[in-house]
Design a protein around this motif. Structure first.
Motif, PDB file in Angstrom:
ATOM      1  N   VAL A   1      57.700  12.483  -0.459  1.00  0.00           N
ATOM      2  CA  VAL A   1      57.768  12.294   0.994  1.00  0.00           C
ATOM      3  C   VAL A   1      57.279  13.567   1.659  1.00  0.00           C
ATOM      4  N   ILE A   2      56.228  13.438   2.471  1.00  0.00           N
ATOM      5  CA  ILE A   2      55.683  14.572   3.216  1.00  0.00           C
ATOM      6  C   ILE A   2      55.752  14.229   4.697  1.00  0.00           C
ATOM      7  N   VAL A   3      56.325  15.104   5.476  1.00  0.00           N
ATOM      8  CA  VAL A   3      56.396  14.906   6.927  1.00  0.00           C
ATOM      9  C   VAL A   3      55.655  16.046   7.618  1.00  0.00           C
ATOM     10  N   ALA A   4      54.694  15.697   8.452  1.00  0.00           N
ATOM     11  CA  ALA A   4      53.964  16.668   9.258  1.00  0.00           C
ATOM     12  C   ALA A   4      54.589  16.717  10.643  1.00  0.00           C
ATOM     13  N   THR A   5      55.054  17.888  11.042  1.00  0.00           N
ATOM     14  CA  THR A   5      55.651  18.062  12.370  1.00  0.00           C
ATOM     15  C   THR A   5      55.651  19.535  12.743  1.00  0.00           C
TER      16      THR A   5
ATOM     17  N   PHE B   1      59.065  17.536   1.419  1.00  0.00           N
ATOM     18  CA  PHE B   1      58.787  18.762   2.151  1.00  0.00           C
ATOM     19  C   PHE B   1      58.119  18.456   3.486  1.00  0.00           C
ATOM     20  N   ASP B   2      58.306  19.396   4.433  1.00  0.00           N
ATOM     21  CA  ASP B   2      57.640  19.322   5.729  1.00  0.00           C
ATOM     22  C   ASP B   2      56.399  20.196   5.715  1.00  0.00           C
ATOM     23  N   LEU B   3      55.480  19.876   6.583  1.00  0.00           N
ATOM     24  CA  LEU B   3      54.208  20.583   6.684  1.00  0.00           C
ATOM     25  C   LEU B   3      53.905  20.788   8.159  1.00  0.00           C
ATOM     26  N   ASN B   4      53.500  21.990   8.548  1.00  0.00           N
ATOM     27  CA  ASN B   4      53.188  22.273   9.944  1.00  0.00           C
ATOM     28  C   ASN B   4      51.736  22.692  10.090  1.00  0.00           C
ATOM     29  N   ALA B   5      50.905  21.757  10.504  1.00  0.00           N
ATOM     30  CA  ALA B   5      49.537  22.067  10.908  1.00  0.00           C
ATOM     31  C   ALA B   5      49.312  21.528  12.314  1.00  0.00           C
ATOM     32  N   ALA B   6      50.413  21.451  13.074  1.00  0.00           N
ATOM     33  CA  ALA B   6      50.387  20.997  14.465  1.00  0.00           C
ATOM     34  C   ALA B   6      49.677  19.645  14.581  1.00  0.00           C
ATOM     35  N   CYS B   7      48.722  19.543  15.496  1.00  0.00           N
ATOM     36  CA  CYS B   7      48.081  18.247  15.745  1.00  0.00           C
ATOM     37  C   CYS B   7      47.191  17.781  14.597  1.00  0.00           C
ATOM     38  N   ALA B   8      46.836  18.688  13.688  1.00  0.00           N
ATOM     39  CA  ALA B   8      46.084  18.308  12.485  1.00  0.00           C
ATOM     40  C   ALA B   8      47.009  17.930  11.348  1.00  0.00           C
TER      41      ALA B   8
ATOM     42  N   TYR C   1      46.359  16.852   7.210  1.00  0.00           N
ATOM     43  CA  TYR C   1      46.722  17.793   6.146  1.00  0.00           C
ATOM     44  C   TYR C   1      47.711  17.150   5.175  1.00  0.00           C
ATOM     45  N   ALA C   2      48.685  16.432   5.707  1.00  0.00           N
ATOM     46  CA  ALA C   2      49.693  15.801   4.854  1.00  0.00           C
ATOM     47  C   ALA C   2      49.081  14.694   4.008  1.00  0.00           C
ATOM     48  N   LEU C   3      48.175  13.918   4.598  1.00  0.00           N
ATOM     49  CA  LEU C   3      47.515  12.852   3.847  1.00  0.00           C
ATOM     50  C   LEU C   3      46.675  13.439   2.716  1.00  0.00           C
ATOM     51  N   ALA C   4      45.969  14.531   2.998  1.00  0.00           N
ATOM     52  CA  ALA C   4      45.181  15.185   1.957  1.00  0.00           C
ATOM     53  C   ALA C   4      46.080  15.731   0.851  1.00  0.00           C
ATOM     54  N   SER C   5      47.236  16.264   1.225  1.00  0.00           N
ATOM     55  CA  SER C   5      48.178  16.784   0.228  1.00  0.00           C
ATOM     56  C   SER C   5      48.694  15.661  -0.669  1.00  0.00           C
ATOM     57  N   ALA C   6      49.004  14.512  -0.065  1.00  0.00           N
ATOM     58  CA  ALA C   6      49.457  13.362  -0.851  1.00  0.00           C
ATOM     59  C   ALA C   6      48.356  12.866  -1.777  1.00  0.00           C
TER      60      ALA C   6
ATOM     61  N   ALA D   1      53.339   7.820  -2.521  1.00  0.00           N
ATOM     62  CA  ALA D   1      53.775   8.842  -1.567  1.00  0.00           C
ATOM     63  C   ALA D   1      53.945   8.237  -0.178  1.00  0.00           C
ATOM     64  N   LEU D   2      54.918   8.752   0.535  1.00  0.00           N
ATOM     65  CA  LEU D   2      55.168   8.378   1.925  1.00  0.00           C
ATOM     66  C   LEU D   2      54.769   9.567   2.796  1.00  0.00           C
ATOM     67  N   VAL D   3      53.841   9.332   3.726  1.00  0.00           N
ATOM     68  CA  VAL D   3      53.320  10.404   4.578  1.00  0.00           C
ATOM     69  C   VAL D   3      53.622  10.057   6.037  1.00  0.00           C
ATOM     70  N   VAL D   4      54.229  10.996   6.750  1.00  0.00           N
ATOM     71  CA  VAL D   4      54.636  10.754   8.138  1.00  0.00           C
ATOM     72  C   VAL D   4      54.109  11.869   9.032  1.00  0.00           C
ATOM     73  N   GLY D   5      53.574  11.499  10.183  1.00  0.00           N
ATOM     74  CA  GLY D   5      53.254  12.449  11.239  1.00  0.00           C
ATOM     75  C   GLY D   5      54.163  12.157  12.416  1.00  0.00           C
ATOM     76  N   VAL D   6      54.894  13.155  12.897  1.00  0.00           N
ATOM     77  CA  VAL D   6      55.871  12.925  13.960  1.00  0.00           C
ATOM     78  C   VAL D   6      56.030  14.175  14.811  1.00  0.00           C
ATOM     79  N   ASP D   7      56.123  13.997  16.115  1.00  0.00           N
ATOM     80  CA  ASP D   7      56.433  15.117  16.996  1.00  0.00           C
ATOM     81  C   ASP D   7      57.139  14.634  18.257  1.00  0.00           C
ATOM     82  N   LYS D   8      58.043  15.469  18.726  1.00  0.00           N
ATOM     83  CA  LYS D   8      58.746  15.250  19.989  1.00  0.00           C
ATOM     84  C   LYS D   8      58.393  16.419  20.902  1.00  0.00           C
TER      85      LYS D   8
END
Length: 320
Positions: free
Chosen positions: A77-81, A107-114, A118-123, A135-142
């Motif tokens: 599970v990779i979450v980009a935020t 793990f979480d990954l921080n490449a902001a709006c990209a 980045y998370a999809l490439a990592s998966a 793999a489960l890949v999520v992009g999320v921001d508040k």
């Protein structure tokens, strides 16, 4: 050899919709001013009690269900935020707990709006390397938690949301997989977009950007990145079925896709209805195109994320 592909997509947006007219009551702006500069009409804003983890888990659960997968099938599970207020446990760990995923790498990954790209490439790399099968890949921001609601140059741009994808291993010779990533950054210009803290004991600092610097960088630097991603995937831009860039600004989206030369491709313009949702924008926009049946399954789609850093990542994927 092992390759990877996206087998499902899903998204989540808060129920509250903030229109340009609503913003005009809060700050010195207007519907015409916002539309002419960034092309946005509405955006979704999360309530105070709806967290980054809540939105991520909602999108993730729907993506797993649409993939026909069991929680036990997910091994990564990779979450980009870039907007997780609580540092530990990671948002990925919270998503795994919510979905009752046992024993996955998280793990979480921080490449902001990209971030999603980045998370999809990592998966993709994890699957190709044999470290993951599903793999489960999520992009999320508040972003609403970090906006100065009296600054019309920034508060009109952003919305909240999440997008998720399930990535599985396939034969590398099978068409419709995830293509090679083209990623990089221009860190010497990184101060053009910031979101930090005021100090060890201070409150969260607010989002700031030099819009002119970001706009010039995006419209002069990103089309070559997109073309290189197509070249590495063995496809011409004219063969793309769709182009899904980070939904930053309608003027940027249209300038980059025009320079790319993908005249026959459907161009995602979710920014009009959702605003800039940072790491969520690429999967959210693609999920909506798939949900509406606007892109055939297996058709080539260019994904292009870009943002703070100044970072970027692009890849061609087969539409699930």
């Amino acid at each position: 050899m092992t390759g990877s592909r996206i087998v499902s997509l899903a998204h989540h947006q808060p129920t509250r919709v903030l229109t340009n007219d609503d913003l005009a009551v809060m700050v010195d702006t207007s519907d015409e001013w916002i539309r002419s500069r960034v092309g946005i009409a509405t955006r979704h804003i999360a309530d105070a009690d709806e967290s980054v983890a809540d939105m991520a888990a909602s999108a993730a659960a729907k993506a797993v269900a649409r993939a026909g997968a069991d929680a036990a099938d997910i091994d990564l599970v990779i979450v980009a935020t870039c907007t997780a207020v609580d540092r530990m446990p990671s948002i990925a760990a919270r998503v795994a707990r919510h979905l009752e995923i046992p024993g996955a790498g998280v793990f979480d990954l921080n490449a902001a709006c990209a971030g999603f790209s980045y998370a999809l490439a990592s998966a993709d790399l994890a699957v190709r390397g044999g470290s993951s099968r599903t793999a489960l890949v999520v992009g999320v921001d508040k972003m609403s938690d970090f906006l100065d609601w009296q600054d019309r140059s920034s508060c009109v741009i952003f919305g909240d949301g999440a997008g998720a994808a399930v990535v599985t291993a396939v034969d590398a010779a099978r068409p419709g997989g995830i293509g090679p990533v083209v990623w990089g950054s221009q860190p010497q210009r990184g101060s053009a977009i910031t979101l930090g803290t005021t100090g060890p004991a201070g409150p969260p600092a607010l989002f700031r950007q030099d819009g002119h610097v970001v706009y010039r960088w995006a419209v002069t630097s990103l089309a070559p990145v997109a073309r290189e991603a197509c070249e590495r995937a063995g496809i011409a831009p004219s063969e793309l079925a769709a182009v899904v860039t980070h939904q930053a600004n309608l003027r940027i989206i249209e300038a980059v896709t025009r320079q790319l030369g993908a005249a026959g491709a459907l161009v995602a313009r979710d920014v009009v209805d959702s605003g800039n949702t940072s790491a969520a924008s690429v999967p959210l926009a693609l999920s909506k195109l798939v949900e509406r049946g606007e892109v055939p399954s297996g058709a080539p789609v260019l994904l292009l994320g870009f943002g703070a850093g100044l970072s970027y990542a692009a890849q061609v994927v087969g539409c699930p």
